[in-house]
Design a protein around this motif. Structure first.
Motif, PDB file in Angstrom:
ATOM      1  N   THR A  54       0.843  -1.188   0.000  1.00 35.23           N
ATOM      2  CA  THR A  54       0.000   0.000   0.000  1.00 35.23           C
ATOM      3  C   THR A  54       0.879   1.239   0.000  1.00 35.23           C
ATOM      4  N   TRP A  55       0.555   2.198  -0.852  1.00 36.87           N
ATOM      5  CA  TRP A  55       1.266   3.483  -0.879  1.00 36.87           C
ATOM      6  C   TRP A  55       0.259   4.599  -0.679  1.00 36.87           C
ATOM      7  N   CYS A  56       0.600   5.577   0.140  1.00 35.19           N
ATOM      8  CA  CYS A  56      -0.290   6.699   0.406  1.00 35.19           C
ATOM      9  C   CYS A  56       0.437   8.025   0.186  1.00 35.19           C
ATOM     10  N   TYR A  57      -0.334   9.028  -0.182  1.00 32.74           N
ATOM     11  CA  TYR A  57       0.195  10.369  -0.410  1.00 32.74           C
ATOM     12  C   TYR A  57      -0.984  11.327  -0.393  1.00 32.74           C
ATOM     13  N   TRP A  58      -0.708  12.628  -0.391  1.00 31.37           N
ATOM     14  CA  TRP A  58      -1.781  13.609  -0.482  1.00 31.37           C
ATOM     15  C   TRP A  58      -1.556  14.480  -1.694  1.00 31.37           C
ATOM     16  N   ASP A  59      -2.668  14.953  -2.263  1.00 32.62           N
ATOM     17  CA  ASP A  59      -2.597  15.765  -3.476  1.00 32.62           C
ATOM     18  C   ASP A  59      -3.781  16.718  -3.477  1.00 32.62           C
ATOM     19  N   ASP A  60      -3.620  17.845  -4.175  1.00 36.24           N
ATOM     20  CA  ASP A  60      -4.685  18.843  -4.202  1.00 36.24           C
ATOM     21  C   ASP A  60      -5.378  18.935  -5.553  1.00 36.24           C
ATOM     22  N   ARG A  61      -5.068  17.991  -6.438  1.00 35.28           N
ATOM     23  CA  ARG A  61      -5.689  18.038  -7.769  1.00 35.28           C
ATOM     24  C   ARG A  61      -5.698  16.625  -8.358  1.00 35.28           C
ATOM     25  N   PRO A  62      -6.489  16.416  -9.409  1.00 30.50           N
ATOM     26  CA  PRO A  62      -6.451  15.093 -10.066  1.00 30.50           C
ATOM     27  C   PRO A  62      -5.033  14.761 -10.497  1.00 30.50           C
ATOM     28  N   GLY A  63      -4.621  13.505 -10.271  1.00 27.56           N
ATOM     29  CA  GLY A  63      -3.259  13.089 -10.565  1.00 27.56           C
ATOM     30  C   GLY A  63      -3.176  12.126 -11.725  1.00 27.56           C
ATOM     31  N   GLU A  64      -1.946  11.817 -12.108  1.00 29.47           N
ATOM     32  CA  GLU A  64      -1.692  10.958 -13.260  1.00 29.47           C
ATOM     33  C   GLU A  64      -2.152   9.526 -13.011  1.00 29.47           C
ATOM     34  N   PHE A  65      -2.213   9.113 -11.763  1.00 27.38           N
ATOM     35  CA  PHE A  65      -2.511   7.714 -11.457  1.00 27.38           C
ATOM     36  C   PHE A  65      -3.814   7.546 -10.677  1.00 27.38           C
ATOM     37  N   ASP A  66      -4.744   8.486 -10.840  1.00 24.91           N
ATOM     38  CA  ASP A  66      -5.996   8.422 -10.087  1.00 24.91           C
ATOM     39  C   ASP A  66      -6.794   7.156 -10.380  1.00 24.91           C
ATOM     40  N   GLU A  67      -6.615   6.583 -11.567  1.00 23.02           N
ATOM     41  CA  GLU A  67      -7.355   5.358 -11.896  1.00 23.02           C
ATOM     42  C   GLU A  67      -7.007   4.212 -10.960  1.00 23.02           C
ATOM     43  N   ALA A  68      -5.829   4.274 -10.331  1.00 20.60           N
ATOM     44  CA  ALA A  68      -5.401   3.203  -9.431  1.00 20.60           C
ATOM     45  C   ALA A  68      -5.662   3.534  -7.968  1.00 20.60           C
ATOM     46  N   VAL A  69      -6.188   4.734  -7.685  1.00 14.48           N
ATOM     47  CA  VAL A  69      -6.502   5.110  -6.303  1.00 14.48           C
ATOM     48  C   VAL A  69      -7.741   4.349  -5.860  1.00 14.48           C
ATOM     49  N   ILE A  70      -7.642   3.592  -4.783  1.00 11.58           N
ATOM     50  CA  ILE A  70      -8.779   2.782  -4.344  1.00 11.58           C
ATOM     51  C   ILE A  70      -9.572   3.469  -3.230  1.00 11.58           C
ATOM     52  N   ALA A  71      -9.009   4.512  -2.614  1.00 18.19           N
ATOM     53  CA  ALA A  71      -9.739   5.244  -1.580  1.00 18.19           C
ATOM     54  C   ALA A  71      -9.024   6.563  -1.330  1.00 18.19           C
ATOM     55  N   GLY A 291       8.781   8.592   6.632  1.00 19.56           N
ATOM     56  CA  GLY A 291       8.699   7.360   5.864  1.00 19.56           C
ATOM     57  C   GLY A 291       7.917   7.477   4.579  1.00 19.56           C
ATOM     58  N   TYR A 292       7.282   8.633   4.298  1.00 17.59           N
ATOM     59  CA  TYR A 292       6.543   8.789   3.049  1.00 17.59           C
ATOM     60  C   TYR A 292       7.508   8.845   1.865  1.00 17.59           C
ATOM     61  N   THR A 293       7.114   8.195   0.767  1.00 17.02           N
ATOM     62  CA  THR A 293       8.002   8.064  -0.383  1.00 17.02           C
ATOM     63  C   THR A 293       7.306   8.383  -1.704  1.00 17.02           C
ATOM     64  N   PHE A 294       6.039   8.031  -1.861  1.00 17.12           N
ATOM     65  CA  PHE A 294       5.399   7.999  -3.172  1.00 17.12           C
ATOM     66  C   PHE A 294       5.365   9.369  -3.848  1.00 17.12           C
ATOM     67  N   ALA A 295       5.032  10.428  -3.110  1.00 12.34           N
ATOM     68  CA  ALA A 295       4.967  11.754  -3.728  1.00 12.34           C
ATOM     69  C   ALA A 295       6.335  12.196  -4.238  1.00 12.34           C
ATOM     70  N   ALA A 296       7.392  11.925  -3.461  1.00 13.10           N
ATOM     71  CA  ALA A 296       8.743  12.295  -3.899  1.00 13.10           C
ATOM     72  C   ALA A 296       9.150  11.507  -5.126  1.00 13.10           C
ATOM     73  N   VAL A 297       8.750  10.247  -5.199  1.00 10.43           N
ATOM     74  CA  VAL A 297       9.047   9.411  -6.366  1.00 10.43           C
ATOM     75  C   VAL A 297       8.418  10.001  -7.619  1.00 10.43           C
ATOM     76  N   GLN A 298       7.181  10.482  -7.506  1.00  9.41           N
ATOM     77  CA  GLN A 298       6.524  11.076  -8.671  1.00  9.41           C
ATOM     78  C   GLN A 298       7.247  12.335  -9.134  1.00  9.41           C
ATOM     79  N   ARG A 299       7.597  13.205  -8.194  1.00 13.35           N
ATOM     80  CA  ARG A 299       8.319  14.433  -8.569  1.00 13.35           C
ATOM     81  C   ARG A 299       9.645  14.099  -9.226  1.00 13.35           C
ATOM     82  N   GLN A 300      10.380  13.184  -8.609  1.00 10.53           N
ATOM     83  CA  GLN A 300      11.685  12.823  -9.141  1.00 10.53           C
ATOM     84  C   GLN A 300      11.562  12.199 -10.529  1.00 10.53           C
ATOM     85  N   SER A 301      10.575  11.349 -10.724  1.00 12.65           N
ATOM     86  CA  SER A 301      10.393  10.680 -12.019  1.00 12.65           C
ATOM     87  C   SER A 301      10.087  11.679 -13.125  1.00 12.65           C
ATOM     88  N   ARG A 302       9.207  12.632 -12.830  1.00 11.88           N
ATOM     89  CA  ARG A 302       8.899  13.651 -13.845  1.00 11.88           C
ATOM     90  C   ARG A 302      10.141  14.450 -14.208  1.00 11.88           C
TER      91      ARG A 302
END
Length: 404
Positions: A54-71, A291-302
């Motif tokens: 499970t990966w969690c993060y916060w965002d203020d707008r629709p994201g690139e991977f919203d189709e995989a967000v389950i909650a 311990g949060y990682t997912f948001a930083a991974v997205q920024r770094q990948s872009r």
């Protein structure tokens, strides 16, 4: 299959090693920004392939991977050891949950739209520089030896040993996906930290509840401490938390997940060769104090994808220098016991506007905002800790044993 034929056929512009969050994100952004011939190498089915996560993060707008967000949740709650609650609405931000299997399926389907993108199931043995790029030696799922060459190789495999650090704690946890006999959860509220659990001698512990429906949730027991627990100890802690703290009543455990995340002020090299780069947690993307990682991974990948597209080779810092420096102070203060963990985090959420605090945790705050947050912490213990950090030696952490 001969070695030379395999090498010729398995040539790519960029090779991404590892199919976790970092590898999948980077493979997606490399293809979607126009980089050609991307090969993503994932571990074949078996012991090297990680369990669903499970990966969690916060965002203020629709994201690139919203189709995989389950909650997702619009409100966040912190519960102090005495049961006092702090419930906040972080304005436009929502806390989002991804599961690794749907996320992997989504990225694979997108990679399938590109003729020059390939997902390869193989066990990687070595990554090394070569003239004009780098190469990856691996064994395919069918047992064939294979070498994949690329102009750039981005390696997300976990490090065998952590780099030297002044402070290293572990965020370790076990979670149950539970279904209760009666509605027990508010699907709009995520419990980030519930400190109504017994505290370890060294570090801190809390419950973590992400509701999926009125009668379904992910319930975790988490510690920040020097050593992981045995599975039996986690199960005991979860039974106590669900029965004696949350009073959930009869429930069924549909599945479980368990993990360990290093929380360290170590310096992670982002480049290990002329054409070999480290990404994700192996490149320092995990936020040291949370311990949060997912948001930083997205920024770094872009950012990496944009650099490759523009003909440069750079892997940016996943977190601002100031954020890493402040996290080092928090880690040291927790490790030395100068601050009480449950009180520190409870007061931080009580005294700081949630949207500002989440932007700080995401590395998007300004220096003045960070100063205002710092003044809401125990100032003298934090100043003492900040003053001693430059004089502490960085040491290679020893592999921890299970505690309790």
């Amino acid at each position: 299959m001969t070695g030379s034929a395999a090498e010729e056929r398995e040539r790519a512009d960029a090779v991404v090693v590892g199919g976790g969050a970092a590898g999948l994100c980077l493979a997606h952004w490399l293809t979607s920004t126009g980089t050609t011939a991307v090969t993503l190498i994932e571990a074949p089915d078996g012991p090297l392939r990680p369990a669903e996560r499970t990966w969690c993060y916060w965002d203020d707008r629709p994201g690139e991977f919203d189709e995989a967000v389950i909650a997702s949740w619009s409100r966040l709650r912190i519960t102090a050891p005495d049961g006092t609650t702090i419930t906040s609405d972080p304005m436009s931000l929502r806390y989002r949950m991804l599961r690794s299997a749907p996320f992997e399926d989504l990225v694979h389907s997108r990679l399938g739209r590109y003729t020059d993108a390939r997902v390869l199931r193989a066990t990687v043995h070595e990554v090394r520089d070569m003239r004009g790029g780098a190469e990856v030696s691996c064994t395919t799922a069918e047992g064939d030896a294979l070498t994949v060459r690329g102009r750039h190789v981005f390696d997300s495999r976990p490090l065998r040993r952590l780099p030297p650090a002044r402070t290293t704690l572990l965020q370790h946890f076990r979670g149950w996906f539970v279904r209760t006999a009666t509605p027990c959860f508010d699907p709009e509220v995520a419990d980030l930290m519930d400190f109504r659990v017994p505290q370890p001698v060294h570090g801190l512990a809390f419950g973590y509840v992400l509701p999926l429906a009125p009668d379904r949730a992910l319930v975790e027991y988490t510690e920040f401490s020097p050593a992981a627990l045995s599975t039996t100890a986690y199960e005991t802690a979860l039974r106590h938390y669900t029965n004696d703290v949350l009073h959930l009543g009869p429930l069924s455990v549909e599945s479980a997940e368990q993990g360990v995340i290093p929380m360290t002020d170590a310096r992670f090299p982002r480049r290990t060769g002329q054409s070999v780069f480290r990404i994700g947690a192996a490149g320092g993307a995990t936020r040291p104090a949370t311990g949060y990682t997912f948001a930083a991974v997205q920024r770094q990948s872009r950012a990496i994808a944009a650099a490759v597209r523009d003909g440069t080779t750079t892997v940016p810092r996943p977190h601002p220098r100031r954020a890493v420096a402040m996290d080092a102070v928090v880690l040291r203060a927790l490790d030395t016991g100068r601050i009480d963990g449950p009180r520190f985090f409870t007061d931080l959420f009580r005294r700081t506007p949630t949207e500002l605090l989440l932007r700080f945790l995401d590395g998007a705050s300004t220096p003045w905002e960070e100063l205002s947050i710092g003044l809401r912490t125990p100032v003298l213990p934090m100043l003492r800790t900040a003053a001693e950090l430059p004089f502490l030696e960085r040491r290679a952490p020893t592999p921890p044993e299970e505690s309790r």
